[in-house]
Design a protein around this motif. Structure first.
Motif, PDB file in Angstrom:
ATOM      1  N   GLN A 202      10.569 -18.905 101.984  1.00 23.55           N
ATOM      2  CA  GLN A 202      10.177 -17.953 100.944  1.00 23.55           C
ATOM      3  C   GLN A 202       8.666 -17.744 100.936  1.00 23.55           C
ATOM      4  OE1 GLN A 202      11.758 -19.565  97.315  1.00 23.55           O
ATOM      5  NE2 GLN A 202      13.895 -19.143  97.860  1.00 23.55           N
ATOM      6  N   LEU A 203       7.908 -18.837 101.020  1.00 22.61           N
ATOM      7  CA  LEU A 203       6.450 -18.740 101.012  1.00 22.61           C
ATOM      8  C   LEU A 203       5.944 -17.993 102.243  1.00 22.61           C
ATOM      9  CD1 LEU A 203       5.371 -22.280  99.716  1.00 22.61           C
ATOM     10  CD2 LEU A 203       5.622 -20.153  98.421  1.00 22.61           C
ATOM     11  N   TYR A 204       6.629 -18.184 103.358  1.00 25.51           N
ATOM     12  CA  TYR A 204       6.247 -17.449 104.565  1.00 25.51           C
ATOM     13  C   TYR A 204       6.454 -15.950 104.347  1.00 25.51           C
ATOM     14  CZ  TYR A 204       5.864 -16.201 109.511  1.00 25.51           C
ATOM     15  OH  TYR A 204       5.469 -15.640 110.707  1.00 25.51           O
ATOM     16  N   GLY A 205       7.591 -15.603 103.757  1.00 24.45           N
ATOM     17  CA  GLY A 205       7.890 -14.203 103.484  1.00 24.45           C
ATOM     18  C   GLY A 205       6.898 -13.572 102.523  1.00 24.45           C
ATOM     19  N   MET A 206       6.311 -14.383 101.652  1.00 22.64           N
ATOM     20  CA  MET A 206       5.311 -13.897 100.694  1.00 22.64           C
ATOM     21  C   MET A 206       3.911 -13.828 101.302  1.00 22.64           C
ATOM     22  SD  MET A 206       6.696 -16.229  97.506  1.00 22.64           S
ATOM     23  CE  MET A 206       5.281 -15.894  96.446  1.00 22.64           C
ATOM     24  N   GLY A 207       3.794 -14.256 102.551  1.00 25.48           N
ATOM     25  CA  GLY A 207       2.496 -14.230 103.215  1.00 25.48           C
ATOM     26  C   GLY A 207       1.606 -15.413 102.895  1.00 25.48           C
ATOM     27  N   LEU A 208       2.154 -16.437 102.253  1.00 27.37           N
ATOM     28  CA  LEU A 208       1.366 -17.609 101.877  1.00 27.37           C
ATOM     29  C   LEU A 208       1.295 -18.645 102.992  1.00 27.37           C
ATOM     30  CD1 LEU A 208       2.593 -17.978  98.196  1.00 27.37           C
ATOM     31  CD2 LEU A 208       0.392 -17.096  98.988  1.00 27.37           C
ATOM     32  N   ILE A 209       2.196 -18.546 103.952  1.00 29.64           N
ATOM     33  CA  ILE A 209       2.173 -19.403 105.132  1.00 29.64           C
ATOM     34  C   ILE A 209       1.920 -18.502 106.331  1.00 29.64           C
ATOM     35  CG2 ILE A 209       3.500 -20.915 106.654  1.00 29.64           C
ATOM     36  CD1 ILE A 209       5.031 -21.904 104.220  1.00 29.64           C
ATOM     37  N   GLY A 210       0.887 -18.810 107.089  1.00 31.06           N
ATOM     38  CA  GLY A 210       0.545 -17.992 108.242  1.00 31.06           C
ATOM     39  C   GLY A 210       0.909 -18.680 109.542  1.00 31.06           C
ATOM     40  N   GLY A 211       0.734 -17.962 110.633  1.00 32.68           N
ATOM     41  CA  GLY A 211       1.031 -18.538 111.942  1.00 32.68           C
ATOM     42  C   GLY A 211       2.513 -18.726 112.163  1.00 32.68           C
ATOM     43  N   PHE A 212       2.862 -19.706 112.972  1.00 31.22           N
ATOM     44  CA  PHE A 212       4.264 -19.978 113.263  1.00 31.22           C
ATOM     45  C   PHE A 212       4.858 -20.919 112.218  1.00 31.22           C
ATOM     46  CE2 PHE A 212       2.765 -18.664 117.459  1.00 31.22           C
ATOM     47  CZ  PHE A 212       3.779 -17.795 117.831  1.00 31.22           C
ATOM     48  N   CYS A 213       6.138 -20.778 111.976  1.00 29.15           N
ATOM     49  CA  CYS A 213       6.841 -21.647 111.026  1.00 29.15           C
ATOM     50  C   CYS A 213       8.272 -21.803 111.510  1.00 29.15           C
ATOM     51  CB  CYS A 213       6.805 -21.041 109.623  1.00 29.15           C
ATOM     52  SG  CYS A 213       7.529 -22.095 108.338  1.00 29.15           S
ATOM     53  N   HIS A 214       8.607 -23.007 111.995  1.00 32.03           N
ATOM     54  CA  HIS A 214       9.927 -23.277 112.568  1.00 32.03           C
ATOM     55  C   HIS A 214      10.726 -24.137 111.589  1.00 32.03           C
ATOM     56  CE1 HIS A 214       6.987 -22.724 115.815  1.00 32.03           C
ATOM     57  NE2 HIS A 214       7.964 -22.140 116.486  1.00 32.03           N
TER      58      HIS A 214
ATOM     59  N   GLU B 223      13.973 -24.067 102.744  1.00 32.64           N
ATOM     60  CA  GLU B 223      14.280 -22.783 102.113  1.00 32.64           C
ATOM     61  C   GLU B 223      13.056 -22.238 101.374  1.00 32.64           C
ATOM     62  OE1 GLU B 223      19.088 -23.517 101.346  1.00 32.64           O
ATOM     63  OE2 GLU B 223      17.632 -23.872  99.735  1.00 32.64           O
ATOM     64  N   ARG B 224      12.348 -23.118 100.654  1.00 32.53           N
ATOM     65  CA  ARG B 224      11.157 -22.673  99.930  1.00 32.53           C
ATOM     66  C   ARG B 224      10.040 -22.308 100.910  1.00 32.53           C
ATOM     67  NH1 ARG B 224       9.101 -23.136  94.745  1.00 32.53           N
ATOM     68  NH2 ARG B 224      11.316 -23.005  94.170  1.00 32.53           N
ATOM     69  N   ALA B 225       9.924 -23.062 101.992  1.00 31.96           N
ATOM     70  CA  ALA B 225       8.914 -22.735 102.996  1.00 31.96           C
ATOM     71  C   ALA B 225       9.181 -21.341 103.567  1.00 31.96           C
ATOM     72  CB  ALA B 225       8.918 -23.772 104.119  1.00 31.96           C
TER      73      ALA B 225
ATOM     74  N   ARG C 184      15.211 -29.864  93.642  1.00 33.84           N
ATOM     75  CA  ARG C 184      14.539 -28.566  93.450  1.00 33.84           C
ATOM     76  C   ARG C 184      13.235 -28.726  92.673  1.00 33.84           C
ATOM     77  NH1 ARG C 184      17.628 -23.948  94.574  1.00 33.84           N
ATOM     78  NH2 ARG C 184      19.833 -24.379  95.051  1.00 33.84           N
ATOM     79  N   ALA C 185      13.232 -29.647  91.709  1.00 37.72           N
ATOM     80  CA  ALA C 185      12.015 -29.896  90.928  1.00 37.72           C
ATOM     81  C   ALA C 185      10.909 -30.456  91.820  1.00 37.72           C
ATOM     82  CB  ALA C 185      12.314 -30.856  89.785  1.00 37.72           C
ATOM     83  N   VAL C 186      11.272 -31.352  92.743  1.00 38.03           N
ATOM     84  CA  VAL C 186      10.301 -31.912  93.688  1.00 38.03           C
ATOM     85  C   VAL C 186       9.720 -30.810  94.574  1.00 38.03           C
ATOM     86  CG1 VAL C 186      10.025 -33.422  95.697  1.00 38.03           C
ATOM     87  CG2 VAL C 186      11.333 -34.216  93.715  1.00 38.03           C
ATOM     88  N   VAL C 187      10.599 -29.945  95.051  1.00 43.24           N
ATOM     89  CA  VAL C 187      10.166 -28.855  95.939  1.00 43.24           C
ATOM     90  C   VAL C 187       9.313 -27.837  95.181  1.00 43.24           C
ATOM     91  CG1 VAL C 187      10.974 -26.932  97.360  1.00 43.24           C
ATOM     92  CG2 VAL C 187      12.099 -29.156  97.515  1.00 43.24           C
ATOM     93  N   THR C 188       9.705 -27.543  93.936  1.00 41.61           N
ATOM     94  CA  THR C 188       8.904 -26.615  93.115  1.00 41.61           C
ATOM     95  C   THR C 188       7.504 -27.165  92.884  1.00 41.61           C
ATOM     96  OG1 THR C 188      10.856 -25.717  92.012  1.00 41.61           O
ATOM     97  CG2 THR C 188       8.751 -25.490  90.866  1.00 41.61           C
ATOM     98  N   GLU C 189       7.428 -28.455  92.590  1.00 46.76           N
ATOM     99  CA  GLU C 189       6.128 -29.098  92.399  1.00 46.76           C
ATOM    100  C   GLU C 189       5.292 -29.014  93.677  1.00 46.76           C
ATOM    101  OE1 GLU C 189       4.252 -33.410  90.952  1.00 46.76           O
ATOM    102  OE2 GLU C 189       6.361 -33.274  91.571  1.00 46.76           O
ATOM    103  N   ALA C 190       5.948 -29.219  94.823  1.00 47.38           N
ATOM    104  CA  ALA C 190       5.242 -29.144  96.100  1.00 47.38           C
ATOM    105  C   ALA C 190       4.730 -27.731  96.353  1.00 47.38           C
ATOM    106  CB  ALA C 190       6.160 -29.589  97.240  1.00 47.38           C
ATOM    107  N   ALA C 191       5.559 -26.732  96.041  1.00 46.15           N
ATOM    108  CA  ALA C 191       5.168 -25.334  96.252  1.00 46.15           C
ATOM    109  C   ALA C 191       4.008 -24.940  95.345  1.00 46.15           C
ATOM    110  CB  ALA C 191       6.366 -24.417  96.020  1.00 46.15           C
TER     111      ALA C 191
END
Length: 348
Positions: free
Chosen positions: A55-67, A51-53, A321-328
């Motif tokens: 979001q980051l894709y939508g923000m333009g922070l992840i480029g290319g393909f994302c499955h 879910e966070r990935a 969520r805390a783990v994922v936030t830290e990763a983001a």
């Protein structure tokens, strides 16, 4: 004319039935409350990470393909429960869930998605190209079906070395129609290689329903001409996945050669982040979420058996969520690769 009309009507009915989601093998072996708790946490981590990935894709922070792997979490979670150190996992480009299930660091995975030096491929691989030999993960691969050939090679190495390890090579229903898949099946059975071929049938490949693309829609039967046994599994039930992989692992480690597991699963998102998924109805997706969601099924059992209460599960969600936030945060603050990295890891 009447007979022809009746046949045409029956064919239409069969086609509609094939297009609709179908849940398969229901066998569930031994399963403990502790395994339910572990599976709940693991699947929730994958869900929140994806879910966070998104979001980051939508923000333009992840480029290319994302499955994204949202909806299919039970497959990798149940599979990993029955593997041991030394076993290998290899898959295609819908790979983030596989990485997390193997125990790879969410920070390293997310940083690779954003193309940062802290990523598993130092920011040069992106979503589809990450590896961790330490965790037994031999990559997500962008070439459709390529991982099946490579996984067969890994299984050959295990057989050659005489160890007790096996390889799990996963592909989707679309990749299952690739020619190299069947060449691999033939070699694996001929040499009795220790490999579990997992076909994650999420119904739509890149956007075409199975009934429109596959003459044989029962993917567990794809190895019949090579004498490879197969089984259909409810890929939305982590217990059924674990049970099937346990049997498959015993088969492989017993020197019997390869086996095929068709995991009947479902992805909630499009093929990739750029896919609006207009080839299916919103009602169909919602029905799967309401009736077969792998995480909700475990949650319901935990509450019904009084293994955990709502507060306990909310706490787990908060921890995840805390783990994922830290990763983001790590993925956004880790530096971009130095230009000199262009010349590393390149074969002369």
């Amino acid at each position: 004319m009447a007979v022809a009309a009746k046949k045409a009507s029956q064919a239409s009915t069969n086609a509609k039935s094939a297009d609709s989601p179908r849940i398969g093998h229901k066998s569930v072996g031994s399963w403990t409350h502790q395994q339910d708790m572990a599976a709940y946490r693991e699947m929730l981590l994958i869900r929140r990470f994806e879910e966070r990935a998104g979001q980051l894709y939508g923000m333009g922070l992840i480029g290319g393909f994302c499955h994204l792997y949202i909806g299919q979490e039970a497959v990798v979670t149940g599979t990993q429960m029955m593997l041991k150190p030394g076993d290998q996992v290899i898959t295609g480009y819908r790979d983030h869930g596989h990485m997390l299930a193997c125990g790879m660091d969410p920070k390293g995975v997310m940083a690779e998605l954003t193309g940062r030096s802290g990523g598993y491929s130092r920011g040069k691989g992106g979503s589809m190209h990450m590896f961790s030999i330490e965790k037994g993960f031999f990559g997500g691969h962008g070439i459709v079906g390529a991982q099946i050939s490579l996984g067969t090679g890994l299984a050959f190495a295990n057989k050659y070395r005489g160890n007790d390890n096996l390889c799990v090579a996963s592909c989707g229903d679309g990749a299952a129609n690739q020619g190299q898949v069947y060449e691999s099946f033939n070699m694996a059975e001929l040499w009795k290689l220790p490999i579990i071929y997992v076909i994650e049938n999420n119904r739509y490949a890149m956007g075409t329903a199975v009934s429109r693309a596959s003459a044989q829609k029962d993917f567990s039967r794809r190895g019949i001409s090579f004498d490879i046994p197969g089984e259909q599994v409810d890929g939305m039930d982590v217990r059924a996945v674990k049970d099937a992989v346990e049997r498959a692992a015993q088969w492989c480690r017993g020197g019997n050669g390869p086996i095929i597991l068709e995991m009947q699963t479902y992805r909630y998102r499009g093929h990739s982040m750029s896919d609006p998924a207009k080839y299916r109805s919103k009602d169909e997706v919602q029905k799967m979420r309401d009736e077969h969601d792998p995480i909700e099924m475990v949650k319901t059992r935990l509450l019904a058996n009084k293994v955990a209460n709502e507060d306990d599960l909310k706490k787990i969600d908060a921890e995840v969520r805390a783990v994922v936030t830290e990763a983001a945060e790590f993925a956004q603050t880790s530096p971009e690769p130095d230009p000199s990295e262009l010349w590393t890891d390149v074969y002369a």
